[in-house]
Design a protein around this motif. Structure first.
Motif, PDB file in Angstrom:
ATOM      1  N   TYR A 101     -49.930 -41.557-104.417  1.00  0.00           N
ATOM      2  CA  TYR A 101     -50.660 -40.578-105.237  1.00  0.00           C
ATOM      3  C   TYR A 101     -50.026 -39.199-105.066  1.00  0.00           C
ATOM      4  CZ  TYR A 101     -54.321 -44.160-104.627  1.00  0.00           C
ATOM      5  OH  TYR A 101     -55.025 -45.333-104.583  1.00  0.00           O
TER       6      TYR A 101
ATOM      7  N   ALA B 256     -51.405 -25.022 -93.757  1.00  0.00           N
ATOM      8  CA  ALA B 256     -50.017 -25.490 -93.837  1.00  0.00           C
ATOM      9  C   ALA B 256     -49.855 -26.954 -93.432  1.00  0.00           C
ATOM     10  CB  ALA B 256     -49.096 -24.615 -93.001  1.00  0.00           C
ATOM     11  N   GLU B 257     -50.950 -27.717 -93.414  1.00  0.00           N
ATOM     12  CA  GLU B 257     -50.868 -29.145 -93.150  1.00  0.00           C
ATOM     13  C   GLU B 257     -51.581 -29.911 -94.247  1.00  0.00           C
ATOM     14  OE1 GLU B 257     -51.046 -28.772 -88.261  1.00  0.00           O
ATOM     15  OE2 GLU B 257     -52.264 -30.260 -89.321  1.00  0.00           O
ATOM     16  N   GLY B 258     -51.273 -31.192 -94.363  1.00  0.00           N
ATOM     17  CA  GLY B 258     -52.004 -32.021 -95.300  1.00  0.00           C
ATOM     18  C   GLY B 258     -53.362 -32.405 -94.739  1.00  0.00           C
ATOM     19  N   PRO B 259     -54.281 -32.858 -95.610  1.00  0.00           N
ATOM     20  CA  PRO B 259     -55.596 -33.286 -95.129  1.00  0.00           C
ATOM     21  C   PRO B 259     -55.470 -34.467 -94.176  1.00  0.00           C
ATOM     22  CG  PRO B 259     -55.577 -33.014 -97.529  1.00  0.00           C
ATOM     23  CD  PRO B 259     -54.159 -32.946 -97.081  1.00  0.00           C
TER      24      PRO B 259
ATOM     25  N   PHE C 174     -63.074 -31.140 -96.348  1.00  0.00           N
ATOM     26  CA  PHE C 174     -63.203 -31.564 -97.735  1.00  0.00           C
ATOM     27  C   PHE C 174     -63.963 -32.875 -97.803  1.00  0.00           C
ATOM     28  CE2 PHE C 174     -60.673 -28.520 -99.946  1.00  0.00           C
ATOM     29  CZ  PHE C 174     -59.694 -28.104 -99.054  1.00  0.00           C
TER      30      PHE C 174
ATOM     31  N   GLY D 207     -49.454 -36.579 -96.774  1.00  0.00           N
ATOM     32  CA  GLY D 207     -48.318 -35.899 -96.189  1.00  0.00           C
ATOM     33  C   GLY D 207     -48.654 -34.434 -95.964  1.00  0.00           C
ATOM     34  N   PRO D 208     -47.700 -33.678 -95.400  1.00  0.00           N
ATOM     35  CA  PRO D 208     -47.958 -32.271 -95.083  1.00  0.00           C
ATOM     36  C   PRO D 208     -47.932 -31.353 -96.302  1.00  0.00           C
ATOM     37  CG  PRO D 208     -45.716 -32.846 -94.524  1.00  0.00           C
ATOM     38  CD  PRO D 208     -46.382 -34.113 -94.952  1.00  0.00           C
TER      39      PRO D 208
ATOM     40  N   TYR E 122     -58.440 -46.084-107.193  1.00  0.00           N
ATOM     41  CA  TYR E 122     -58.961 -45.596-105.915  1.00  0.00           C
ATOM     42  C   TYR E 122     -58.632 -44.120-105.697  1.00  0.00           C
ATOM     43  CZ  TYR E 122     -59.828 -50.426-104.381  1.00  0.00           C
ATOM     44  OH  TYR E 122     -60.262 -51.720-104.269  1.00  0.00           O
ATOM     45  N   LYS E 123     -58.381 -43.371-106.756  1.00  0.00           N
ATOM     46  CA  LYS E 123     -58.055 -41.961-106.563  1.00  0.00           C
ATOM     47  C   LYS E 123     -59.269 -41.231-106.002  1.00  0.00           C
ATOM     48  CE  LYS E 123     -59.392 -40.741-111.251  1.00  0.00           C
ATOM     49  NZ  LYS E 123     -58.921 -40.495-112.627  1.00  0.00           N
ATOM     50  N   TYR E 124     -58.994 -40.142-105.281  1.00  0.00           N
ATOM     51  CA  TYR E 124     -60.064 -39.368-104.676  1.00  0.00           C
ATOM     52  C   TYR E 124     -60.371 -38.152-105.542  1.00  0.00           C
ATOM     53  CZ  TYR E 124     -58.934 -41.963-100.370  1.00  0.00           C
ATOM     54  OH  TYR E 124     -58.700 -42.934 -99.441  1.00  0.00           O
TER      55      TYR E 124
ATOM     56  N   GLN F 291     -59.460 -24.246-103.843  1.00  0.00           N
ATOM     57  CA  GLN F 291     -59.863 -25.493-104.484  1.00  0.00           C
ATOM     58  C   GLN F 291     -59.536 -26.681-103.587  1.00  0.00           C
ATOM     59  OE1 GLN F 291     -61.469 -25.538-107.503  1.00  0.00           O
ATOM     60  NE2 GLN F 291     -61.433 -23.319-107.281  1.00  0.00           N
ATOM     61  N   GLY F 292     -60.160 -27.799-103.876  1.00  0.00           N
ATOM     62  CA  GLY F 292     -59.767 -29.028-103.211  1.00  0.00           C
ATOM     63  C   GLY F 292     -58.584 -29.655-103.925  1.00  0.00           C
TER      64      GLY F 292
ATOM     65  N   LEU G 198     -49.368 -32.270-102.822  1.00  0.00           N
ATOM     66  CA  LEU G 198     -49.637 -33.235-101.765  1.00  0.00           C
ATOM     67  C   LEU G 198     -49.358 -34.649-102.244  1.00  0.00           C
ATOM     68  CD1 LEU G 198     -53.047 -31.709-100.689  1.00  0.00           C
ATOM     69  CD2 LEU G 198     -51.034 -31.808 -99.221  1.00  0.00           C
TER      70      LEU G 198
ATOM     71  N   PHE H  71     -57.662 -37.553 -92.345  1.00  0.00           N
ATOM     72  CA  PHE H  71     -58.897 -38.328 -92.468  1.00  0.00           C
ATOM     73  C   PHE H  71     -59.780 -38.151 -91.246  1.00  0.00           C
ATOM     74  CE2 PHE H  71     -61.791 -41.581 -93.484  1.00  0.00           C
ATOM     75  CZ  PHE H  71     -61.983 -42.350 -92.346  1.00  0.00           C
TER      76      PHE H  71
ATOM     77  N   TYR I  70     -51.197 -35.177-105.609  1.00  0.00           N
ATOM     78  CA  TYR I  70     -52.299 -34.250-105.828  1.00  0.00           C
ATOM     79  C   TYR I  70     -51.736 -32.830-105.817  1.00  0.00           C
ATOM     80  CZ  TYR I  70     -55.668 -37.960-104.598  1.00  0.00           C
ATOM     81  OH  TYR I  70     -56.411 -39.109-104.564  1.00  0.00           O
TER      82      TYR I  70
ATOM     83  N   TYR J 153     -62.322 -35.258 -95.056  1.00  0.00           N
ATOM     84  CA  TYR J 153     -61.010 -34.916 -94.551  1.00  0.00           C
ATOM     85  C   TYR J 153     -61.079 -33.522 -93.935  1.00  0.00           C
ATOM     86  CZ  TYR J 153     -58.393 -38.752 -96.743  1.00  0.00           C
ATOM     87  OH  TYR J 153     -57.887 -39.985 -97.085  1.00  0.00           O
TER      88      TYR J 153
ATOM     89  N   PHE K 103     -62.065 -34.588-104.977  1.00  0.00           N
ATOM     90  CA  PHE K 103     -62.398 -33.733-103.850  1.00  0.00           C
ATOM     91  C   PHE K 103     -63.353 -32.614-104.239  1.00  0.00           C
ATOM     92  CE2 PHE K 103     -59.627 -34.877-100.314  1.00  0.00           C
ATOM     93  CZ  PHE K 103     -58.672 -35.678-100.914  1.00  0.00           C
ATOM     94  N   GLY K 104     -64.145 -32.195-103.265  1.00  0.00           N
ATOM     95  CA  GLY K 104     -64.890 -30.957-103.393  1.00  0.00           C
ATOM     96  C   GLY K 104     -63.982 -29.770-103.096  1.00  0.00           C
ATOM     97  N   THR K 105     -64.553 -28.577-103.147  1.00  0.00           N
ATOM     98  CA  THR K 105     -63.762 -27.362-102.964  1.00  0.00           C
ATOM     99  C   THR K 105     -63.602 -26.965-101.502  1.00  0.00           C
ATOM    100  OG1 THR K 105     -65.757 -26.098-103.368  1.00  0.00           O
ATOM    101  CG2 THR K 105     -64.264 -26.386-105.239  1.00  0.00           C
TER     102      THR K 105
ATOM    103  N   LYS L 187     -58.704 -30.174 -92.819  1.00  0.00           N
ATOM    104  CA  LYS L 187     -57.402 -29.598 -93.154  1.00  0.00           C
ATOM    105  C   LYS L 187     -57.172 -28.304 -92.402  1.00  0.00           C
ATOM    106  CE  LYS L 187     -54.403 -28.543 -97.070  1.00  0.00           C
ATOM    107  NZ  LYS L 187     -53.824 -27.333 -96.496  1.00  0.00           N
TER     108      LYS L 187
END
Lengths: 113, 113
Positions: free
Chosen positions: B33, A41-44, A89, B105-106, A99-101, B41-42, B91, A46, B35, A36, A103-105, A38
């Motif tokens: 989900y 101020a925005e969401g990740p 990320f 989402g954002p 199916y939760k993700y 951090q992720g 998130l 894909f 988050y 992902y 994430f790395g840092t 990023k």
């Protein structure tokens, strides 16, 4: 316990060159991996994914490589563009249950014009 | 389809106050989900809904946190008696059944003073 690790917090690359972002994971049950992007101020958003049954997936300038024996994946961006500057990320998931993700840092990529 | 939306985008509150965030997923997505992402951090998994059923909660979700998804559409995340450590980006993501790609989402940025 950090199950997904991105050991490089930042990376700077010249425009037009290749950017290589790395990710390691520890849980052998993960079978789906994603990258992902990023912006602040925005969401990740894909970017690209790969299933554990493959070792490479390509989409335009972006290629993800998976080495299951090493529990390592990498994202290659060729050629890099200034608009690619963002935090990237790596995420891992199991294709069962929630199916939760995980994430790395993140790695902050800066592409220099 | 305008993607996943979250409201408010920013929330500043005093320690001890209660706050509630809303997430509207992509309309045909059954999975939702929450988050949380803190600086450097992720995103970290908090909780998961399949339709209206909350099927998994992370140990990060203390008793002060509660999430709902009435009628399997939008979801709310409430934090009671906020603490400074709750300051983070919250998130929301949704995906279709069978664990397809997660769309984020954002985010709602919470600052607890």
């Amino acid at each position: 316990d950090q199950q997904v690790k991105q050991n490089s917090p930042s990376l700077s690359v010249q425009e037009g060159r290749i950017s290589i972002l790395n990710c390691d994971y520890t849980n052998s049950m993960f079978d789906y991996f994603l990258w992902y992007k990023k912006y602040p101020a925005e969401g990740p958003t894909f970017l690209i994914s790969i299933s554990s049954i493959k070792d490479k997936n390509e989409d335009g300038r972006f290629t993800v490589f998976l080495n299951k024996s090493a529990k390592h994946l990498s994202l290659h961006i060729v050629p890099s563009q200034p608009g690619d500057s963002a935090v990237y990320f790596c995420a891992a998931s199991r294709t069962s249950g929630t199916y939760k993700y995980i994430f790395g840092t993140g790695t902050r990529l800066k592409v220099l014009a | 389809d305008t993607g996943v939306s979250q409201n408010p985008r920013h929330k500043i509150t005093k320690r001890g106050q209660n706050v509630t965030f809303r997430c509207d997923p992509i309309s045909e997505h059954n999975r939702l989900y929450w988050y949380r992402q803190t600086l450097g951090q992720g995103p970290e998994f908090l909780t998961y809904f399949q339709n209206e059923a909350q099927l998994e909660k992370s140990r990060l979700l203390s008793d002060r946190f509660s999430a709902e998804r009435p009628k399997g559409s939008f979801s709310t995340l409430e934090i009671q008696r906020t603490e400074q450590g709750d300051s983070a980006m919250y998130l929301c993501a949704s995906s279709p059944d069978r664990g397809g790609l997660g769309y984020f989402g954002p985010g709602t940025r919470l600052t607890v003073t």
